[in-house]
Scaffold this motif. Structure first.
Motif, PDB file in Angstrom:
ATOM      1  N   ASN A 164       0.767  -1.181  -0.147  1.00 50.63           N
ATOM      2  CA  ASN A 164      -0.013   0.254  -0.036  1.00 50.63           C
ATOM      3  C   ASN A 164       0.725   1.193  -0.018  1.00 50.63           C
ATOM      4  OD1 ASN A 164      -2.552  -1.272  -0.259  1.00 50.63           O
ATOM      5  ND2 ASN A 164      -2.706  -1.528   1.869  1.00 50.63           N
ATOM      6  N   THR A 165       2.119   0.998   0.255  1.00 54.73           N
ATOM      7  CA  THR A 165       3.008   2.486   0.336  1.00 54.73           C
ATOM      8  C   THR A 165       2.846   3.161  -0.920  1.00 54.73           C
ATOM      9  OG1 THR A 165       4.378   1.169   1.641  1.00 54.73           O
ATOM     10  CG2 THR A 165       5.423   3.205   1.106  1.00 54.73           C
ATOM     11  N   THR A 166       3.052   2.733  -1.921  1.00 53.10           N
ATOM     12  CA  THR A 166       2.803   3.377  -3.201  1.00 53.10           C
ATOM     13  C   THR A 166       1.624   2.961  -4.102  1.00 53.10           C
ATOM     14  OG1 THR A 166       4.311   1.957  -4.186  1.00 53.10           O
ATOM     15  CG2 THR A 166       5.297   3.920  -3.464  1.00 53.10           C
ATOM     16  N   SER A 167       0.591   2.306  -3.559  1.00 55.78           N
ATOM     17  CA  SER A 167      -0.448   1.793  -4.434  1.00 55.78           C
ATOM     18  C   SER A 167      -1.560   2.936  -4.571  1.00 55.78           C
ATOM     19  CB  SER A 167      -1.276   0.617  -3.631  1.00 55.78           C
ATOM     20  OG  SER A 167      -2.195   0.102  -4.421  1.00 55.78           O
ATOM     21  N   PRO A 168      -2.169   2.773  -6.091  1.00 54.71           N
ATOM     22  CA  PRO A 168      -3.034   3.885  -6.191  1.00 54.71           C
ATOM     23  C   PRO A 168      -4.464   3.443  -5.214  1.00 54.71           C
ATOM     24  CG  PRO A 168      -2.910   2.177  -8.169  1.00 54.71           C
ATOM     25  CD  PRO A 168      -1.877   2.071  -7.112  1.00 54.71           C
ATOM     26  N   LEU A 169      -4.496   2.267  -4.922  1.00 54.23           N
ATOM     27  CA  LEU A 169      -5.787   2.133  -4.315  1.00 54.23           C
ATOM     28  C   LEU A 169      -5.383   1.250  -3.012  1.00 54.23           C
ATOM     29  CD1 LEU A 169      -8.415   0.918  -7.096  1.00 54.23           C
ATOM     30  CD2 LEU A 169      -8.834   2.557  -5.237  1.00 54.23           C
ATOM     31  N   ALA A 170      -5.947   1.278  -2.002  1.00 58.19           N
ATOM     32  CA  ALA A 170      -5.638   0.316  -0.643  1.00 58.19           C
ATOM     33  C   ALA A 170      -6.150  -1.019  -1.028  1.00 58.19           C
ATOM     34  CB  ALA A 170      -6.239   1.046   0.513  1.00 58.19           C
ATOM     35  N   SER A 175     -13.272  -1.915  -5.864  1.00 57.84           N
ATOM     36  CA  SER A 175     -13.367  -0.902  -6.793  1.00 57.84           C
ATOM     37  C   SER A 175     -14.100  -1.104  -8.164  1.00 57.84           C
ATOM     38  CB  SER A 175     -11.759  -0.728  -7.112  1.00 57.84           C
ATOM     39  OG  SER A 175     -11.549   0.293  -8.369  1.00 57.84           O
ATOM     40  N   ALA A 212     -11.510   0.336 -13.709  1.00 57.14           N
ATOM     41  CA  ALA A 212     -10.287   1.398 -13.826  1.00 57.14           C
ATOM     42  C   ALA A 212      -9.348   1.136 -12.631  1.00 57.14           C
ATOM     43  CB  ALA A 212     -11.005   2.730 -13.890  1.00 57.14           C
ATOM     44  N   GLY A 213      -9.698   1.162 -11.464  1.00 60.36           N
ATOM     45  CA  GLY A 213      -9.158   0.906 -10.262  1.00 60.36           C
ATOM     46  C   GLY A 213      -8.606  -0.243 -10.148  1.00 60.36           C
ATOM     47  N   VAL A 258      -7.510  -2.209 -12.626  1.00 57.01           N
ATOM     48  CA  VAL A 258      -6.569  -2.264 -13.878  1.00 57.01           C
ATOM     49  C   VAL A 258      -5.258  -1.577 -13.328  1.00 57.01           C
ATOM     50  CG1 VAL A 258      -5.783  -1.399 -16.079  1.00 57.01           C
ATOM     51  CG2 VAL A 258      -7.861  -2.614 -15.772  1.00 57.01           C
ATOM     52  N   GLY A 259      -5.585  -0.374 -12.653  1.00 60.60           N
ATOM     53  CA  GLY A 259      -4.329   0.417 -12.039  1.00 60.60           C
ATOM     54  C   GLY A 259      -3.706  -0.439 -10.811  1.00 60.60           C
ATOM     55  N   ARG A 304      -1.469  -3.024 -12.599  1.00 57.99           N
ATOM     56  CA  ARG A 304      -0.308  -2.535 -13.217  1.00 57.99           C
ATOM     57  C   ARG A 304       0.758  -2.238 -12.006  1.00 57.99           C
ATOM     58  NH1 ARG A 304       0.323  -1.279 -18.225  1.00 57.99           N
ATOM     59  NH2 ARG A 304      -1.607  -0.404 -19.622  1.00 57.99           N
ATOM     60  N   HIS A 305       0.211  -1.970 -10.760  1.00 58.15           N
ATOM     61  CA  HIS A 305       1.006  -1.549  -9.774  1.00 58.15           C
ATOM     62  C   HIS A 305       1.756  -2.801  -9.350  1.00 58.15           C
ATOM     63  CE1 HIS A 305       2.226  -0.228  -5.841  1.00 58.15           C
ATOM     64  NE2 HIS A 305       1.364  -0.985  -5.195  1.00 58.15           N
ATOM     65  N   ARG A 338      -7.831   6.543 -17.936  1.00 59.31           N
ATOM     66  CA  ARG A 338      -8.599   5.211 -18.204  1.00 59.31           C
ATOM     67  C   ARG A 338      -8.535   4.388 -17.037  1.00 59.31           C
ATOM     68  NH1 ARG A 338      -8.558   3.867 -24.543  1.00 59.31           N
ATOM     69  NH2 ARG A 338      -8.956   5.792 -25.345  1.00 59.31           N
ATOM     70  N   ASP A 385      -6.608   3.867 -13.018  1.00 64.64           N
ATOM     71  CA  ASP A 385      -5.912   4.387 -11.859  1.00 64.64           C
ATOM     72  C   ASP A 385      -4.364   4.458 -12.169  1.00 64.64           C
ATOM     73  OD1 ASP A 385      -8.513   4.415 -11.129  1.00 64.64           O
ATOM     74  OD2 ASP A 385      -8.015   4.009  -9.072  1.00 64.64           O
ATOM     75  N   PRO A 386      -3.698   5.607 -12.133  1.00 66.42           N
ATOM     76  CA  PRO A 386      -2.138   5.649 -12.264  1.00 66.42           C
ATOM     77  C   PRO A 386      -1.540   5.170 -11.114  1.00 66.42           C
ATOM     78  CG  PRO A 386      -2.976   7.973 -11.608  1.00 66.42           C
ATOM     79  CD  PRO A 386      -4.198   6.993 -11.678  1.00 66.42           C
ATOM     80  N   GLN A 387      -0.161   4.589 -11.552  1.00 63.42           N
ATOM     81  CA  GLN A 387       0.528   4.148 -10.650  1.00 63.42           C
ATOM     82  C   GLN A 387       1.300   5.204  -9.837  1.00 63.42           C
ATOM     83  OE1 GLN A 387       2.985   0.880 -12.497  1.00 63.42           O
ATOM     84  NE2 GLN A 387       2.083   1.745 -14.075  1.00 63.42           N
ATOM     85  N   LEU A 388       0.396   5.631  -8.822  1.00 60.88           N
ATOM     86  CA  LEU A 388       0.967   6.930  -7.980  1.00 60.88           C
ATOM     87  C   LEU A 388       0.255   6.567  -6.524  1.00 60.88           C
ATOM     88  CD1 LEU A 388      -0.103   9.935 -10.255  1.00 60.88           C
ATOM     89  CD2 LEU A 388       2.531   9.036  -9.631  1.00 60.88           C
ATOM     90  N   PRO A 389       0.850   6.833  -5.537  1.00 63.92           N
ATOM     91  CA  PRO A 389       0.440   6.555  -4.226  1.00 63.92           C
ATOM     92  C   PRO A 389      -0.739   7.268  -3.830  1.00 63.92           C
ATOM     93  CG  PRO A 389       2.336   7.887  -3.980  1.00 63.92           C
ATOM     94  CD  PRO A 389       2.101   7.832  -5.693  1.00 63.92           C
ATOM     95  N   LEU A 390      -2.022   7.000  -4.568  1.00 58.57           N
ATOM     96  CA  LEU A 390      -3.111   7.759  -4.236  1.00 58.57           C
ATOM     97  C   LEU A 390      -3.655   7.237  -3.078  1.00 58.57           C
ATOM     98  CD1 LEU A 390      -4.626   7.815  -7.868  1.00 58.57           C
ATOM     99  CD2 LEU A 390      -2.979   9.456  -6.726  1.00 58.57           C
ATOM    100  N   ALA A 391      -3.469   6.043  -2.502  1.00 60.97           N
ATOM    101  CA  ALA A 391      -4.104   5.516  -1.225  1.00 60.97           C
ATOM    102  C   ALA A 391      -3.729   6.196  -0.247  1.00 60.97           C
ATOM    103  CB  ALA A 391      -3.607   4.048  -0.947  1.00 60.97           C
ATOM    104  N   ARG A 441      -5.964   9.488  -0.541  1.00 66.24           N
ATOM    105  CA  ARG A 441      -7.198   9.391  -0.165  1.00 66.24           C
ATOM    106  C   ARG A 441      -7.426   9.260   1.232  1.00 66.24           C
ATOM    107  NH1 ARG A 441      -7.342   5.220  -3.411  1.00 66.24           N
ATOM    108  NH2 ARG A 441      -8.178   6.193  -5.104  1.00 66.24           N
ATOM    109  N   ARG A 453     -15.440   8.905 -10.924  1.00 68.08           N
ATOM    110  CA  ARG A 453     -15.267   7.529 -11.549  1.00 68.08           C
ATOM    111  C   ARG A 453     -16.334   7.091 -12.519  1.00 68.08           C
ATOM    112  NH1 ARG A 453     -10.849   5.442  -8.927  1.00 68.08           N
ATOM    113  NH2 ARG A 453     -11.078   3.582 -10.151  1.00 68.08           N
TER     114      ARG A 453
END
Lengths: 72, 895
Positions: free
Chosen positions: A21-27, A44, A47-48, A50-51, A54-55, B166, B168-174, B177, B186
């Motif tokens: 989760n440190t750098t994840s787009p979603l927890a 999710s 779209a979430g 798939v993100g 990829r992560h 399209r 979620d980008p590979q950025l620490p969005l968690a 949030r 969304r």
């Protein structure tokens, strides 16, 4: 595609929730660790999900399976 | 904006006049902004109206927005950040200049350095603004994502980032949030509700559907906007909409295929063909489409498509550039393949020709490759490879080269030489060697190779010889290159003289190195080759300082800075050295007020350039400044950082400078043993006292000067009697060598130190001689700190010298700097060098309390010229800040 679902993703190896989760787009939540496999779940839309895939791929993890069930 | 950038990528698309208003979504975005969220994420698959939603929000927002439409080519970090900087320029032209300069000079800084520079820039933004990145899912490059991760973590409050994607980008969005710093919209939010669907189909699309038909259609498309739009287009003029709707089933993709076929079949033949042929283009323009399709009415057809709601999105206010909706374009391209490979290749070839003529080399090469017209692609690549690589598009060029089948890519000397240049600028010398060898082989294979290519090869080799420390080879290669180069090939001549200057620099031949570098500046300026020009200016200024010619260094540096500040384009980070050189001169002249700003700028640019040497040097300068200001702890901290950074790798010439500053601090802390350990660590030999080598290397001057300071320190403590005698011997050798090579900077410093040694040894006459000789060198160049930094033991000598020396004014300035009260009763007429009328005018403006900018406006001169006048005034008055200048000028009756 638009609905929020519960995705269960199985990864080879043991990974901690914090590491994921440190750098994840979603927890994500680690639901089960057994036989050198870790199952994580997330709520999710597609779209979430798939993100997150990829992560996980970016972290060098090997994905074994993905299951989708409707969110309660 | 540089001409090679596509303006359409930075243009906020026009909002469709007929649309369903998304008030709830706009409100949610507004609330997020008000709540201080740093990011709005609009994440949904294609066709859900993401872009339109953001456009509607921005239209009502009283805040400017920068827009960047991304494409897959933006995975090249250089291209991504070049466009990002250009997008920021639209908000404030001063934003992103440092990054742009770095990238234009062919250098790609580390992600952390780019992020730090971006954050630093964004903090300077004069107004809050929104930055929108559309189609962010196309960015998968770790270097870009990593930079964004750092940027997000440190985003200044003035900026709100919007990411349209399209997935979620590979950025620490968690994390964002969890800290409630993220607004999310969304797919479920974007999909049309029943009411939205009815409004869209009946009001926007002009249909008259019954409520149950609307509900059915919404259910079958799941509120997917593109699906609804296609269905609406298909149902126009359809007498039985219910039956049509019943046929719709399956996935979005299936519906899309089915409906697109339906829509295309209904179009007139000419429009149908036009859509297919123009679908090869990412961006559509009337002239470009004419060239590709062979028509002459493409502009009108594009207008017809727009009016017919056929997924055409205007990209500028003038409605000259458009693009198809991505989903629609994908389908059109798949239908286009039915036309056959040859016909499609012809379309790409015509697009390549149009783009090449319009000056968009990247797009031209890509279309030539898509056409599989490899000879055309290679000729375009060879013609443009240097500017492309200089812009930092190395990754893009490499990916193009990989697209060639091996048999279609003969070894190209032009390409190999371009890569050698790029790696030379990036400091990757083994790869320079590799490409030069390949270029040499390719040239040999040509048999009769053109002189220009041979000259270029020799130029590169001479510059590499400098890096490798091989002056004789460098001279031969550079001289031969100069012979071969055409007299009007300023690029080649500029580069060859750079190599020649480097060789003479290695040999310590000051007159020849100055001549060569001046020639390099001249030719590079004529060639418009800014980076090597700045490299040559840096070499001239740094060597001038070494040889004690502070005025030359200052004049060259200020001229270069003036040119940079007047330039519309950005300047490369190598200009850090130029700012650093001005700072060094000001330091020597004890003008400490503005040095911190200059050194900070130099340090920031050096970090951005990724050249460790610049960063190390910047730290040394900061440390010296702090020590001069009496802040020893801060000086120690900066010096330690310099030492740590040195371990990361830097040219050999810089290590003695680091050691010298370390020793200064250790001696100020009264730690001579530690100082000796440093000197031993950096290569000096000690056996009870300093061992003097048979031949002194000029690059080691700072070490010898440090050894002298150490010996003096010990002599003063009377801990080692031998030490002071060996110091005198070392000073004698050093003075002889420096005088022979005209290294006046070293000569002056050594004379000052020998004066101290002579005082300590009880030889006042010899000390006086040394001092007078040092002052002869120092006065014309305005040296102060080289006297000041060695301590106050010279004060009595200076007072004696005042009685006998003709350099009275200079002595008074030195005494002033030592804090000895100046003699009273002097008048303006007694100033050693009276102020000119213009200088007096500037001084009066300062006395009025005007800022530099205000003085520049009043006197119709540039800000830089004001700075120059101020420094000259300080020098003539022997002061180091404006308060003292005004005070002294009033006392002297000048103002």
């Amino acid at each position: 595609m638009t609905d929020v679902c519960r995705y269960a993703i199985t990864i080879l190896g043991t990974v901690t929730e914090e590491d994921l989760n440190t750098t994840s787009p979603l927890a994500v939540t680690v639901a089960e660790v057994a036989n050198d496999r870790t199952q994580v779940t997330l709520l999710s839309d597609q779209a979430g999900m798939v993100g997150v895939i990829r992560h996980l791929h970016g972290l060098g993890l090997i994905l074994l399976s993905i299951d989708r069930t409707p969110a309660l | 904006m540089p001409p090679y950038l596509l303006a359409t990528k930075l243009h906020q698309p026009a909002l469709p006049p007929q649309r369903v208003h998304r008030l709830a979504l706009v409100r949610r975005l507004d609330e997020g902004l008000q709540a201080g969220h740093c990011l709005s994420l609009i994440s949904a698959p294609a066709g859900f109206g993401k872009t339109t939603c953001v456009l509607e929000w921005l239209a009502a927002l009283p805040r400017p927005a920068a827009w960047l439409s991304l494409d897959s080519a933006d995975n090249d970090p250089a291209r991504f950040f070049t466009y990002l900087a250009a997008a920021l320029h639209k908000i404030d032209p001063s934003l992103g200049r440092d990054i742009e300069g770095t990238l234009q000079s062919g250098q790609l800084p580390a992600p952390e350095a780019i992020a730090a520079a971006l954050v630093n820039d964004l903090l300077q933004a004069r107004q809050p603004f929104i930055l929108v990145l559309d189609d962010f899912h196309l960015i998968q490059e770790p270097a870009v994502l990593h930079t964004f991760e750092t940027l997000l973590a440190n985003l200044p409050p003035q900026i709100h980032l919007v990411i349209i994607t399209r997935e979620d980008p590979q950025l620490p969005l968690a994390r964002l949030r969890a800290h409630n710093r993220l607004t999310e919209i969304r797919a479920a939010d974007l999909r049309f509700s029943g009411t939205d669907t009815a409004a869209f189909l009946n009001e926007v699309m002009g249909l008259s559907l019954a409520l149950d038909e609307v509900v059915e259609l919404e259910s079958r498309t799941e509120g997917w906007i593109v699906g609804l739009q296609l269905a609406g287009l298909s149902m126009r003029g359809n007498s039985d909409p219910a039956a049509f709707i019943n046929k719709l089933s399956g996935s979005h993709r299936h519906i899309l295929n089915y409906l697109t076929e339906e829509v295309l079949q209904r179009l007139p033949e000419d429009l149908h063909t036009f859509l297919l042929q123009s679908s090869i283009l990412d961006k559509l323009h009337g002239d470009l489409c004419d060239a590709v399709t062979g028509r002459s009415d493409s502009g009108q057809l594009l207008e017809r498509l727009l009016t017919a709601n056929l997924f055409l999105i205007p990209l500028d206010n003038e409605q000259q550039w458009y693009r198809y909706h991505h989903l629609f374009a994908d389908l059109l391209r798949s239908y286009l393949t039915r036309l056959g490979k040859t016909q499609v290749a012809g379309l790409h070839q015509r697009a390549a020709a149009w783009y090449a003529q319009a000056g968009f080399s990247g797009e031209a090469i890509q279309h030539a490759l898509d056409a599989e017209d490899y000879p055309l692609a290679l000729s375009l690549l060879e013609a443009n490879i240097m500017p492309l690589l200089m812009r930092g598009y190395a990754r893009t060029v490499e990916s193009w080269l990989k697209s060639f089948p091996p048999e279609a890519l003969p070894s190209s000397p032009r390409t190999e030489l371009a890569f050698a240049w790029m790696y030379l600028l990036r400091g990757n010398y083994p790869l320079v060697d590799l490409h030069l060898d390949r270029a040499g082989q390719a040239l040999a294979a040509l048999g009769e190779a053109p002189d220009s290519l041979n000259a270029e090869l020799l130029c590169l080799r001479s510059n590499l010889s400098f890096v490798k420390g091989l002056p004789q080879e460098g001279i031969q290669q550079a001289q031969r290159a100069i012979e071969l180069a055409s007299p009007d090939d300023h690029f080649l001549l500029g580069s060859a003289y750079m190599g020649l200057g480097g060789a003479y620099r290695l040999m310590g031949d000051y007159p020849r190195l100055q001549h060569s570098y001046r020639q390099a500046i001249h030719h590079n300026r004529l060639a418009g080759n800014f980076l090597p020009e700045m490299l040559a200016v840096s070499a001239v200024t740094l060597s001038a300082i070494l040889y004690g010619q502070l005025s030359v260094a200052l004049e060259e540096s200020l001229q270069a800075i003036q040119q940079m500040e007047n330039s519309v384009s950005s300047y490369p980070p190598i200009s850090a050295t130029v700012y650093g050189a001005v700072g060094l001169v000001y330091y020597e002249r004890n003008l400490l007020d503005d040095i911190r700003e200059l050194f900070a700028k130099s340090h920031r640019l050096s970090r951005l350039s990724g050249h460790n040497a610049g960063v190390v040097y910047g730290k040394i300068l900061v440390s010296r400044c702090e020590q001069a200001a009496g802040r020893l702890e801060e000086a120690e901290h900066a010096a330690r950082e310099a030492l740590d950074l040195l371990a990361l790798g830097a040219p050999v010439w810089i290590a003695p400078e680091v050691a010298e500053q370390q020793v200064r601090i250790l001696l100020a802390r009264d730690q001579p043993a530690a100082a000796e350990a440093i000197l031993v660590q950096f290569g000096l030999k000690y056996e009870n006292s300093i061992c003097i080598p048979g031949r002194l290397e000029y690059q080691a001057d700072p070490l010898y000067l440090s050894a002298l300071r150490l010996a003096l320190h010990r002599g003063r403590l009377r801990t080692e009697s031998n030490s002071i005698r060996s110091a005198l011997a070392l000073a004698d050798v050093l003075i002889e060598a420096a005088a022979a090579d005209l290294r006046n900077g070293t000569l002056l410093k050594t004379l000052v130190l020998r004066a101290h040694v002579n005082i300590l040894m009880g030889h006042p006459a010899a000390a006086q001689d040394d001092l007078l000789r040092a002052m002869e060198i120092g006065e014309p160049e305005g040296y102060i700190r080289s006297f000041l930094d060695e301590g106050p033991a010279l004060i009595p000598l200076l007072k004696q010298a005042y009685l006998v020396s003709p350099q009275k004014a200079y002595i008074l300035r030195l005494l002033d700097a030592f804090g000895v009260p100046a003699a009273t009763g002097r008048t303006a007429a007694q100033l050693p060098e009276p102020l000119t009328e213009r200088e007096a005018e500037v001084l009066r403006a300062i006395a009025e309390g005007l800022k530099y900018e205000e003085i520049a406006t009043r006197l119709y001169i540039s800000l830089n010229t004001v700075r120059f006048y101020v420094k000259t005034i300080y020098g003539k008055l022997g002061v180091n800040n404006r308060t003292r200048a005004v005070d002294k000028a009033r006392r002297l009756g000048i103002i």
